[in-house]
Design a protein around this motif. Structure first.
Motif, mmCIF file in Angstrom:
data_model
loop_
_atom_site.group_PDB
_atom_site.id
_atom_site.type_symbol
_atom_site.label_atom_id
_atom_site.label_comp_id
_atom_site.label_asym_id
_atom_site.label_seq_id
_atom_site.Cartn_x
_atom_site.Cartn_y
_atom_site.Cartn_z
ATOM 1 N N ASN A 39 0.852 -1.198 0.000
ATOM 2 C CA ASN A 39 0.000 0.000 0.000
ATOM 3 C C ASN A 39 0.886 1.245 0.000
ATOM 4 N N ASN A 40 0.268 2.382 0.040
ATOM 5 C CA ASN A 40 0.992 3.650 -0.054
ATOM 6 C C ASN A 40 1.951 3.842 1.118
ATOM 7 N N LEU A 56 2.944 4.485 -7.000
ATOM 8 C CA LEU A 56 1.506 4.709 -6.826
ATOM 9 C C LEU A 56 0.845 3.337 -6.755
ATOM 10 N N LYS A 108 -5.123 1.320 -7.827
ATOM 11 C CA LYS A 108 -6.454 1.813 -7.453
ATOM 12 C C LYS A 108 -7.404 0.635 -7.346
ATOM 13 N N ASN A 109 -7.162 -0.354 -8.192
ATOM 14 C CA ASN A 109 -7.958 -1.576 -8.193
ATOM 15 C C ASN A 109 -7.003 -2.758 -7.990
ATOM 16 N N ASP A 128 -3.139 -2.140 -11.177
ATOM 17 C CA ASP A 128 -2.816 -0.976 -12.004
ATOM 18 C C ASP A 128 -1.932 0.029 -11.258
#
Length: 133
Positions: free
Chosen positions: A62-63, A99, A102-103, A108
């Motif tokens: 994750n981020n 990054l 998102k999905n 992606d």
């Protein structure tokens, strides 16, 4: 006379081949991407490491975890897998950005260099970006 004709044919052939080389070789042999091949190769390596991480752990970092999570070895029952031995820097001395997807099912994500201006523009501006779509 035959010797002159043969020599003339060889010279013309050599000129044609030289002309073709001058026109075709530079675009093929050089990388027109800002930052060169080193940045592109590092981005591909990071992308492959992220996909390998996802293959074994069924998720992407994750981020908050970021690319640093790839430095931690994964211990399975059969072996230990090292996804990345070190996080490389780009030619401007910066670490690469990440990054997260998102999905998560599509994976992606994007990895990128901040580019020559050294500003994190999140794959915009002069950032050099590789996406996994």
């Amino acid at each position: 006379m035959k010797v002159f004709k043969t020599i003339f044919t060889c010279i013309v052939s050599l000129l044609v081949l030289t002309s073709v080389y001058i026109l075709i070789a530079p675009p093929v042999m050089t990388d027109s991407t800002p930052g060169g091949l080193g940045v592109q190769n590092n981005l591909r390596q990071l992308s492959a490491s992220l996909n390998l991480y996802n293959h074994y752990l069924q998720r992407y970092p994750n981020n908050d975890e970021g690319l640093e999570l790839l430095l931690e070895p994964y211990h399975s029952q059969k072996r230990t897998i090292v996804f990345l031995s070190e996080i490389p820097k780009d030619i401007w001395g910066n670490y690469y950005g990440y990054l997260p997807p998102k999905n998560p099912q599509k994976g992606d994500f994007a990895v990128y260099s901040f580019g020559a201006n050294m500003l994190n523009e999140y794959c915009k501006g002069d950032d050099i970006c590789v996406t996994n779509k």
